[in-house]
Design a protein around this motif. Structure first.
Motif, PDB file in Angstrom:
ATOM      1  N   ARG A  34      28.631 -54.953 -61.420  1.00  0.00           N
ATOM      2  CA  ARG A  34      29.608 -54.304 -62.300  1.00  0.00           C
ATOM      3  C   ARG A  34      29.083 -54.218 -63.734  1.00  0.00           C
ATOM      4  N   MET A  35      28.426 -55.281 -64.235  1.00  0.00           N
ATOM      5  CA  MET A  35      27.867 -55.261 -65.588  1.00  0.00           C
ATOM      6  C   MET A  35      26.727 -54.250 -65.699  1.00  0.00           C
ATOM      7  N   LEU A  36      25.932 -54.108 -64.643  1.00  0.00           N
ATOM      8  CA  LEU A  36      24.857 -53.122 -64.668  1.00  0.00           C
ATOM      9  C   LEU A  36      25.425 -51.704 -64.714  1.00  0.00           C
ATOM     10  N   ARG A  37      26.492 -51.471 -63.969  1.00  0.00           N
ATOM     11  CA  ARG A  37      27.121 -50.147 -64.015  1.00  0.00           C
ATOM     12  C   ARG A  37      27.750 -49.897 -65.389  1.00  0.00           C
ATOM     13  N   TYR A  38      28.297 -50.948 -66.000  1.00  0.00           N
ATOM     14  CA  TYR A  38      28.853 -50.833 -67.356  1.00  0.00           C
ATOM     15  C   TYR A  38      27.743 -50.513 -68.356  1.00  0.00           C
ATOM     16  N   ALA A  39      26.603 -51.188 -68.235  1.00  0.00           N
ATOM     17  CA  ALA A  39      25.461 -50.911 -69.116  1.00  0.00           C
ATOM     18  C   ALA A  39      25.018 -49.452 -68.964  1.00  0.00           C
ATOM     19  N   GLU A  40      25.070 -48.938 -67.748  1.00  0.00           N
ATOM     20  CA  GLU A  40      24.716 -47.536 -67.518  1.00  0.00           C
ATOM     21  C   GLU A  40      25.734 -46.614 -68.185  1.00  0.00           C
ATOM     22  N   ALA A  41      27.009 -46.940 -68.063  1.00  0.00           N
ATOM     23  CA  ALA A  41      28.056 -46.121 -68.688  1.00  0.00           C
ATOM     24  C   ALA A  41      27.886 -46.089 -70.207  1.00  0.00           C
ATOM     25  N   LEU A  42      27.406 -47.200 -70.773  1.00  0.00           N
ATOM     26  CA  LEU A  42      27.172 -47.255 -72.225  1.00  0.00           C
ATOM     27  C   LEU A  42      25.841 -46.622 -72.634  1.00  0.00           C
ATOM     28  N   ARG A  43      25.058 -46.210 -71.650  1.00  0.00           N
ATOM     29  CA  ARG A  43      23.747 -45.599 -71.872  1.00  0.00           C
ATOM     30  C   ARG A  43      22.719 -46.591 -72.404  1.00  0.00           C
ATOM     31  N   LEU A  44      22.884 -47.865 -72.033  1.00  0.00           N
ATOM     32  CA  LEU A  44      21.877 -48.869 -72.357  1.00  0.00           C
ATOM     33  C   LEU A  44      20.741 -48.825 -71.345  1.00  0.00           C
ATOM     34  N   VAL A  45      21.012 -48.219 -70.206  1.00  0.00           N
ATOM     35  CA  VAL A  45      20.034 -48.090 -69.135  1.00  0.00           C
ATOM     36  C   VAL A  45      20.369 -46.811 -68.368  1.00  0.00           C
ATOM     37  N   ALA A  46      19.369 -46.187 -67.794  1.00  0.00           N
ATOM     38  CA  ALA A  46      19.604 -44.945 -67.053  1.00  0.00           C
ATOM     39  C   ALA A  46      18.775 -44.937 -65.768  1.00  0.00           C
ATOM     40  N   PRO A  47      19.176 -45.748 -64.783  1.00  0.00           N
ATOM     41  CA  PRO A  47      18.401 -45.786 -63.544  1.00  0.00           C
ATOM     42  C   PRO A  47      18.543 -44.477 -62.770  1.00  0.00           C
ATOM     43  N   PRO A  48      17.446 -44.005 -62.206  1.00  0.00           N
ATOM     44  CA  PRO A  48      17.558 -42.798 -61.377  1.00  0.00           C
ATOM     45  C   PRO A  48      18.311 -43.125 -60.091  1.00  0.00           C
ATOM     46  N   ARG A  49      18.701 -42.080 -59.398  1.00  0.00           N
ATOM     47  CA  ARG A  49      19.429 -42.248 -58.129  1.00  0.00           C
ATOM     48  C   ARG A  49      18.546 -41.792 -56.973  1.00  0.00           C
ATOM     49  N   THR A  50      18.745 -42.441 -55.851  1.00  0.00           N
ATOM     50  CA  THR A  50      18.053 -42.012 -54.635  1.00  0.00           C
ATOM     51  C   THR A  50      18.741 -40.750 -54.122  1.00  0.00           C
ATOM     52  N   SER A  51      18.169 -40.131 -53.108  1.00  0.00           N
ATOM     53  CA  SER A  51      18.793 -38.934 -52.527  1.00  0.00           C
ATOM     54  C   SER A  51      20.164 -39.262 -51.930  1.00  0.00           C
ATOM     55  N   ALA A  52      20.360 -40.531 -51.577  1.00  0.00           N
ATOM     56  CA  ALA A  52      21.653 -40.961 -51.039  1.00  0.00           C
ATOM     57  C   ALA A  52      22.626 -41.359 -52.144  1.00  0.00           C
ATOM     58  N   GLY A  53      22.187 -41.312 -53.401  1.00  0.00           N
ATOM     59  CA  GLY A  53      23.074 -41.608 -54.523  1.00  0.00           C
ATOM     60  C   GLY A  53      23.042 -43.038 -55.018  1.00  0.00           C
ATOM     61  N   TYR A  54      22.165 -43.882 -54.448  1.00  0.00           N
ATOM     62  CA  TYR A  54      22.068 -45.275 -54.902  1.00  0.00           C
ATOM     63  C   TYR A  54      21.260 -45.361 -56.199  1.00  0.00           C
ATOM     64  N   ARG A  55      21.697 -46.239 -57.099  1.00  0.00           N
ATOM     65  CA  ARG A  55      20.922 -46.503 -58.305  1.00  0.00           C
ATOM     66  C   ARG A  55      19.661 -47.251 -57.903  1.00  0.00           C
ATOM     67  N   LEU A  56      18.558 -46.911 -58.545  1.00  0.00           N
ATOM     68  CA  LEU A  56      17.296 -47.572 -58.252  1.00  0.00           C
ATOM     69  C   LEU A  56      16.702 -48.064 -59.568  1.00  0.00           C
ATOM     70  N   TYR A  57      16.782 -49.368 -59.800  1.00  0.00           N
ATOM     71  CA  TYR A  57      16.321 -49.975 -61.045  1.00  0.00           C
ATOM     72  C   TYR A  57      14.829 -50.253 -60.958  1.00  0.00           C
ATOM     73  N   GLY A  58      14.065 -49.612 -61.839  1.00  0.00           N
ATOM     74  CA  GLY A  58      12.631 -49.846 -61.913  1.00  0.00           C
ATOM     75  C   GLY A  58      12.313 -50.837 -63.024  1.00  0.00           C
ATOM     76  N   GLU A  59      11.036 -51.027 -63.253  1.00  0.00           N
ATOM     77  CA  GLU A  59      10.578 -52.003 -64.249  1.00  0.00           C
ATOM     78  C   GLU A  59      11.207 -51.766 -65.621  1.00  0.00           C
ATOM     79  N   ARG A  60      11.192 -50.541 -66.082  1.00  0.00           N
ATOM     80  CA  ARG A  60      11.734 -50.230 -67.412  1.00  0.00           C
ATOM     81  C   ARG A  60      13.235 -50.520 -67.492  1.00  0.00           C
ATOM     82  N   ASP A  61      13.969 -50.128 -66.456  1.00  0.00           N
ATOM     83  CA  ASP A  61      15.416 -50.364 -66.430  1.00  0.00           C
ATOM     84  C   ASP A  61      15.721 -51.862 -66.438  1.00  0.00           C
ATOM     85  N   LEU A  62      14.980 -52.618 -65.625  1.00  0.00           N
ATOM     86  CA  LEU A  62      15.200 -54.060 -65.554  1.00  0.00           C
ATOM     87  C   LEU A  62      14.889 -54.728 -66.892  1.00  0.00           C
ATOM     88  N   LEU A  63      13.801 -54.304 -67.532  1.00  0.00           N
ATOM     89  CA  LEU A  63      13.463 -54.864 -68.844  1.00  0.00           C
ATOM     90  C   LEU A  63      14.527 -54.517 -69.881  1.00  0.00           C
TER      91      LEU A  63
END
Length: 131
Positions: A34-63
């Motif tokens: 939930r906090m990760l989704r909140y961080a995304e809503a605030l634009r602190l992180v922008a993980p790309p989505r898979t073709s199925a719509g799942y967020r995929l956190y890479g190295e940059r997003d995690l950092l």
């Protein structure tokens, strides 16, 4: 003390090429999905989505999330305050208004920001001339 991305990566086991879904990323970072989704809503992180719509956190997003958590703890601020700080860094008008507020509050204007104001003004004049 400024944060070191390598130290953050080591502390959280973040390595190049790592990609995790939201639940895995939350466990790695010691937070909740939930906090990760909140961080995304605030634009602190922008993980790309898979073709199925799942967020995929890479190295940059995690950092980014790890650094945000460290800044929150060190400075006693909320995720929303960090998002506002990022907005102030990227919006010259807002940055100018905050500097004005600082002057009115008696905080003064540090010299480096004065130089940035000069450069920002110069760039705006050039853009007006070009447009």
């Amino acid at each position: 003390m400024p944060s070191d991305p390598r130290r953050l990566a080591d502390r959280h086991g973040i390595r190049p090429g790592l990609q995790e879904r939201v639940g895995q990323a939350a466990r790695r970072l010691g937070t909740s999905a939930r906090m990760l989704r909140y961080a995304e809503a605030l634009r602190l992180v922008a993980p790309p989505r898979t073709s199925a719509g799942y967020r995929l956190y890479g190295e940059r997003d995690l950092l980014a999330v790890a650094l945000a958590g460290e800044l929150q703890a060190r400075h006693g601020v909320t995720p929303a305050a960090l998002a506002f700080g990022l907005r102030a860094l990227s919006d010259p008008e807002l940055a100018g208004e905050l500097r004005l507020l600082g002057r009115l509050a008696g905080l003064g204007l540090p010299a480096p920001l004065g130089a940035l104001d000069f450069e920002t003004g110069k760039a705006r004049r050039l853009l007006r001339l070009a447009g």
